[in-house]
Write an enzyme that holds these catalytic residues in place. Structure first.
Site, PDB file in Angstrom:
ATOM      1  CG  ASP B 319      23.688   7.449  -3.980  1.00 14.64           C
ATOM      2  OD1 ASP B 319      23.911   8.709  -3.393  1.00 14.64           O
ATOM      3  OD2 ASP B 319      25.005   6.684  -3.978  1.00 14.64           O
ATOM      4  CG  PHE B 389      32.672  22.005 -20.583  1.00 15.16           C
ATOM      5  CD1 PHE B 389      31.149  22.685 -20.268  1.00 15.16           C
ATOM      6  CD2 PHE B 389      33.408  21.641 -18.871  1.00 15.16           C
ATOM      7  CE1 PHE B 389      30.976  23.197 -18.745  1.00 15.16           C
ATOM      8  CE2 PHE B 389      32.292  22.086 -18.000  1.00 15.16           C
ATOM      9  CZ  PHE B 389      32.009  22.816 -17.568  1.00 15.16           C
ATOM     10  CB  SER B 396      31.262  22.567 -24.825  1.00 19.85           C
ATOM     11  OG  SER B 396      29.869  21.774 -24.946  1.00 19.85           O
TER      12      SER B 396
END
Lengths: 569, 694
Positions: B319, B389, B396
């Site tokens: 990953d 956000f 944001s």
């Protein structure tokens, strides 16, 4: 010795020149591709298939394949046995040979079917021309074809992925006989006849002085005897007989014929696994062992017999003579060509001889014996040499593979418990037959009575007999009167164990490997084409061979050789 | 890497006195022939030891084939050979047992607050933790030990999992998501959790872990079985070679007319010297030690088979986040729009991020401070209003009076700017694309209708990871980065990190498909995972390492659990697997090579009386036949002891290609195996003579 080495090197160069085209040719034939011989022989091949009601394409699982090969060979044993029992019939039997005793007939039948060609009989005094041609010569072809078939099945196992079958045994037997063995034998037979080998059906010639000169269809049988690494001579004296091997040139043909198919099969292997380097690596390993052995024999025989030094015997090389230990050797070959021949014939499981191994120096005689005991894998028999070598390669890969931190694999195929079990059996059974057979023989008075020399030499004669029979070599050390029921049955049993005790595990491995997936090669894979791996393979063969037989050899040729040096403590 | 801290705490000295004491006792207990039956080589030694002991008793009775003291010496050293091998195995097991004991201490039987319903407020009943069954619901409050493995169904709490992981920093456990699994024996530090128990007594993670480290369920691994077969084959060959020596010897004595047939004692001694006792005696210790090394690395493997497979791995699926890159993106540059100074952009960017607690936001504040000297300002003093956000706006920012500063993805800001009547310039669009192409994430900053510029956010590739991947490549292992990023970003990071391939915009299905593709091509795939959606891929992979922080489903699907939850651990796991196999191979080679020297010691000793010429084989110049045979037997026994540390530690793995590894190990263990016993046997012979023991 310089001359001997010029000859040795010339031999190796010629061998390679012949094998390089032959290897790919055999691969094509066994993969069913068309060759230049197909326009002529193709219809014959298809004719056989029609006769058998098969297409030749049916794939067999390893068990079916193994039983096909076994039944085929059992049939061969029965046929040769029966022929010997009925040979008194007056067909191609000018010398009116009578039926062969049962123990000898059985031994001979097993011997020729297993590609051993151990001969407890004398050809010219025992067998009719019919028996020699229809029985022995036919088995010379078929046993060699069996070797090629089993090897090719093993190669298919390595090449195929998740496959159920390893090929069709009948097609493999027919193709190897028809396209490879027959045409080559024809050429060799003609070359031998050109040198003076005989080929006739005449009665024996009785000279005015009372000498009887044996006749017969020798050349045709001698050709396949060499080419198929069978080794059973038409005459008792085998390749030392002038009618089988008349000249130095015919001697060269003999030697090339022994090695050409085992050499070519390495290249066949490389082509079939689609990585030529793999084939060359196996050939290199065989060559290393062979050249090492050849060096020792050549040196030992050229040096002569130290026991004769004090006597007025001239063993020195001069214009008149080749010098060295000439006892039991033909003058037309000398020590050089005899040493080379002996090394080839024992490295290759052939067993034809052009001199008496019994009369070699102990060290010179130890080398042929040891080559046999290594398992006939340095070139070895047709097919059997390479499949035997591949068993050692699996062991080498197993240990070597672990040493690089992976579970072992060969040509992408994982070597697991089943393969190890089968490879161990293939190595174990022949050792057991040799060691146990010899052990029984040395304890039985009836068996030890056959020995011609006392002491370590006599021990070597018995050890050699069981080694030669088990490893399907068939050469005799000489000096052992082997035509007694004990040796006839005992050695026949050893031959069967040595042949089928290896063929079955080899085919089992073929089946198991064929059913596996292949792992792609990576940097983490143990490379099996490098000089390093060749070294590993040679070490495994030598170490297993040395460790198994060193104690026995110590009590035979090693003790004898050391005594010759007069070394005592 | 937290594994090191744990290793420092846990690492036991190789020969910890308490373990050694227990191992000595176990070595004797393991003399039971039933135990030896598992190992054909050592069982042969057992039979030989018993036989020589019998021969000694016979000799005491006056009918012996040799001097009783000689036979006794051989018998004793054969028993020692067995004891040494047993000791090696017991040492390997002992380390696991010590670990299990410390784990067991953490499993005190506690009282659990069993809930009737799933509501925290519901009535609780105090029961023993050991009586909890699957499906029971319990309440765990601050200071309580979690009574069993389970799934959090309500609440958030910090949990101390050091009993399992050795890591003292608390972790957060909460209901839902990938942090919902809790392990029995860990302690809730703050707040509370409602936990649904997922295992029955005796099947908990702690139970399994104890069983694993104790080796209670140890089965022979496939490769171990294959090697066992080879060793058994060799044993039979040597049995034949030595047993047939008796008839050969009888024949030779008769033929030579001198000497005496070889004695059974000598044949037995020769047999034990020749069969591969070195590897045979150490084989199970090597296997257990391999598992133990995994445990030292804080990885619990569910089977030895998984450890072995780790050595074979061809492809690592990694990953991106957490393994290849640091978890978070960092701001690395401000790219101002035309007519805007970089300082102005930095100032606006910082203002918009002051209240942004995400790591990305913090990194923007830090970059502005470090590069442009802008200090953090107090939001309250500025009368700032933070705009968080949201999924709808995808931006944001901050409102300072009338100033509306926003930051967000280019498309969101474009909509925002245009809604204020502004225009999104082409040059800015180009700057945005350039950052995307380079693998970065562009964050556009605007004030009202005026776009100010772009913040370049970048994935930070972990230090040293590129070198690690290069090592893996030289080991023949392919690395594949798995990421949810778009292909462009993924390609850029892949190039920077030096992975061989990547899978972008990966879904769990994509992962599973990729694994199957590699496996169909004959490759072995390793991966790590923690989420429930990783479970199918974990179940499919050959080596599947679940993070301990992950869900129960992930842990069930994997065949290893990494207690540190460190995805980089996969590389260590592969090395441990390789080490295990290498140790087996190297010691096998060593064991077989040893035989040559033993022949040179024993053959002349056994047969020189019959054929004096064979005395020439005594190239070591050993004192007498008896001393020669005894020296070989003693060497054969002692070499096992000498190699115990190697068997437990493993042959050192180097990240080089297979060819080089083979060369190196052949040189050390093959050639070394040939040479060492010559020196060793000679030295023992010399000592025996010098001390007048012979």
């Amino acid at each position: 010795m310089t001359h001997a080495w010029i000859q040795n090197i010339l031999f190796l160069v010629l061998l390679l020149a012949l094998a390089v085209p032959l290897g790919p040719f055999i691969a094509k034939v066994m993969e069913g591709e068309r060759t230049f011989l197909h326009p002529v022989l193709g219809p014959v091949e298809r004719g056989f298939y029609r006769l058998m009601g098969i297409s030749g394409e049916e794939d067999m699982g390893w068990k079916t394949y193994a039983w096909a090969i076994t039944l085929f060979n059992l049939l061969g044993i029965a046929a040769v046995f029966l022929l010997q029992k009925i040979q008194a019939v007056p067909v191609l039997n000018p010398e009116a040979m009578v039926k062969v005793p049962t123990d000898l007939a059985f031994n001979t039948a097993v011997s020729f079917t297993t590609n051993t060609n151990w001969q407890a009989y004398g050809g010219e005094t025992t067998l009719s021309y019919l028996t020699q041609m229809l029985g022995l010569t036919v088995q010379n072809f078929l046993s060699a074809a069996t070797g090629i078939a089993v090897l090719v099945a093993l190669i298919r196992g390595l090449v195929r992925r998740t496959a159920d079958g390893i090929g069709n045994a009948w097609a493999d037997l027919i193709r190897s006989t028809l396209y490879v063995l027959l045409p080559l034998s024809l050429v060799i037979a003609l070359l031998l006849v050109s040198q003076g080998a005989i080929q006739n059906f005449s009665a024996y010639v009785h000279t005015a002085s009372g000498q009887i000169i044996a006749m017969g269809p020798a050349a045709s049988q001698v050709a396949i005897k060499m080419l198929g690494t069978n080794g059973g001579g038409f005459f008792n004296a085998n390749s030392a007989h002038p009618f089988e091997n008349p000249t130095a040139f015919s001697n060269l043909i003999h030697m090339l014929a022994i090695f050409v198919i085992p050499t070519a099969l390495c290249l066949t292997f490389g082509r079939m696994v689609k990585d030529k380097r793999q084939g060359w690596a196996l050939l290199a390993a065989m060559t290393v062992i062979f050249v090492g052995a050849l060096a020792v024999t050549t040196w030992a025989e050229a040096k002569g017999n130290p026991g004769l030094k004090a006597l007025p015997v001239d063993q020195v090389v001069s214009v008149q003579q080749g010098g060295g230990n000439m006892e039991g050797k033909e003058v037309r070959f000398g020590t050089g060509a005899t040493s080379l021949f002996a090394t080839i014939t024992t490295a290759a499981s052939c067993g034809a001889v052009n001199g008496q191994h019994d009369s070699f120096t102990p060290l010179g005689g130890l080398v042929p014996l040891w080559l046999i005991e290594l398992g006939e894998v340095a070139f070895g028999g047709v097919g059997s040499g390479l499949y035997g070598m591949l068993m050692f390669a699996l062991v080498g890969v197993f240990i070597g593979g672990l040493m690089v931190g992976r579970t072992p694999e060969y040509l992408g195929k994982k070597i697991e418990a089943f393969e190890m079990k089968m490879a161990s059996i293939a190595i174990l059974l022949p050792s057991a037959a040799i060691l146990l057979g010899t052990a029984v023989a040395v304890l039985l008075p009836v068996a030890t009575a056959s020995v011609s020399n006392p002491g370590p030499h006599g021990f070597t004669q018995i050890l050699y007999a069981f080694s030669s029979a088990t490893q399907n070599n068939g050469s005799a050390f000489g000096g052992l009167s082997a035509n007694i029921p004990f040796y006839n049955y005992g050695l026949a049993l050893a031959m069967i164990v040595g042949r089928f005790g290896v063929i079955f595990p080899v085919l089992a491995i073929a089946g198991s490997l064929g059913s596996k997936k292949a792992t792609p090669e990576s940097l983490g894979t143990l490379p099996t084409h490098t000089p390093l791996f060749v070294g590993v393979l040679v070490s495994v063969v030598l170490l297993v061979g040395a460790l198994t037989y060193l104690p026995a050899l110590a009590l035979g040729p090693i003790a004898e050789q050391l005594s010759l040096r007069g070394v005592t403590r | 890497m937290t594994s090191h801290s744990r290793q420092d705490i846990q690492a036991r000295p190789l020969f910890e006195p308490s373990i050694v004491r227990r191992a000595v006792g176990d070595a004797f207990r393991k003399l039971n022939p039933l135990h030896q039956l598992r190992n054909p080589v050592m069982f042969t030694v057992w039979v030989c030891s018993a036989a020589t002991t019998g021969l000694w008793l016979q000799a005491l009775g006056g009918h012996g084939e040799a001097r009783p003291t000689f036979i006794l010496a051989i018998a004793l050293w054969l028993w020692f050979t067995l004891l040494f091998a047993n000791f090696a195995e017991a040492m390997a097991e002992g380390r696991g047992k010590a670990q299990a004991d410390s784990l067991r201490k953490s499993r005190k039987d506690v009282q659990a607050k069993k809930l009737k319903g799933t509501e925290k407020k519901g009535p609780t009943e105090l029961v023993a933790a050991s009586s909890l069954r699957m499906g029971d619901i319990v309440l765990v409050e601050a200071g309580d030990q979690i009574p069993g493995d389970g799934e959090v169904i309500d609440g958030v709490a910090s949990v101390n999992e050091s009993a399992i992981t050795g890591e003292s920093a608390p972790v957060i456990r909460e209901s839902g998501g990938d942090r919902s699994a809790v392990t029995g024996g860990t302690v809730v530090l703050s707040d509370w959790l409602v936990v649904s128990i997922t295992t029955n007594p005796g099947e908990t993670f702690l139970d399994r872990m104890i069983a694993m480290v104790e080796g209670a369920k140890r089965q022979k691994t496939p490769n171990e079985i294959a090697l066992d077969i080879l060793l058994a084959g060799l044993t039979i060959v040597f049995l034949l070679a030595t047993a047939t020596l008796l008839p050969y010897s009888i024949f030779s004595v008769k033929a030579a007319g001198q000497g005496a047939p070889v004695t059974l004692t000598v044949l037995v001694a020769l047999l034990v010297c020749l069969i591969p006792t070195t590897i045979g005696g150490l084989l199970s210790a090597i296997g257990i030690a391999g598992m133990d090394r995994m445990i030292q690395a804080n990885v619990i493997a569910t089977s030895g088979r998984a450890v072995e497979a780790a050595g074979d791995v061809d492809v690592l699926l990694l990953d991106k986040t957490g393994t290849i890159t640091l978890g978070n993106r960092e701001a690395v540059a401000f790219v101002p729009a035309d007519g805007v100074t970089v300082e102005a952009l930095a100032d606006a960017a910082q203002l918009s991020s002051l209240a942004d607690e995400t790591p990305e936001g913090r990194s923007i504040v830090v970059l502005a401070k470090e590069k442009y000297g802008l200090r953090e300002r107090d939001l309250h003093a500025l009368d700032a209003h933070f705009v968080p956000f949201t999924a709808q706006t995808r931006m944001s920012g901050v409102n300072l009076g009338t100033r509306e500063i926003r930051k967000g993805a280019a498309s969101s800001i474009e909509t925002f700017v245009e809604s204020k009547g502004g225009r999104f310039p082409k040059e800015l669009r180009e700057a945005v694309d350039a950052i995307s192409k380079a693998g970065g994430t562009p964050l556009v900053v605007a004030e009202g209708a005026h776009p100010l510029g772009v913040i370049h956010l970048k994935d930070i590739v972990k230090g040293g990871i590129k070198e690690r991947f290069a090592e893996l490549r030289s080991m023949g292992i392919k690395t594949v980065m798995i990421t949810g990023d778009n292909p462009l970003t993924a390609a850029a990071i892949a190039a920077e990190a030096g992975v061989d391939d990547f899978l972008a915009q990966a879904t769990p299905e994509d992962k599973l498909k990729l694994i199957r593709e590699y496996q169909a091509g004959g490759r072995l795939v390793a991966m790590t995972g923690d989420g429930t959606n990783d479970a199918p891929a974990l179940a499919q992979a050959d080596v599947a390492v679940a993070m301990n922080s992950g869900t129960q489903a992930a842990k069930e699907a994997g065949n290893m659990v990494d207690l540190d939850s460190n995805p980089t651990k996969l590389i260590e796991i592969v090395e441990i697997g390789k080490q295990l196999l290498m140790t087996r191979g190297s010691l096998t080679t060593f064991s077989i090579s040893n035989d040559v020297a033993k022949y040179f010691a024993i053959l002349p000793a056994a047969f020189a009386a019959t054929y004096p010429a064979l005395g020439a084989l005594n190239i070591m110049g050993l004192h007498s036949p008896e001393s020669a045979i005894l020296s070989a037997v003693i060497f054969n026994a002692l070499i096992i002891v000498v190699l115990i540390p190697l068997a437990l530690r493993g042959v050192k793995y180097r990240a080089v290609g297979a060819a080089q590894l083979l060369k190196r190990n052949l040189l050390i263990y093959g050639l070394g195996g040939l040479v060492v016993p010559f020196a060793g046997i000679k030295a023992i012979d010399w000592l025996l003579v010098a001390t007048h023991l012979i």
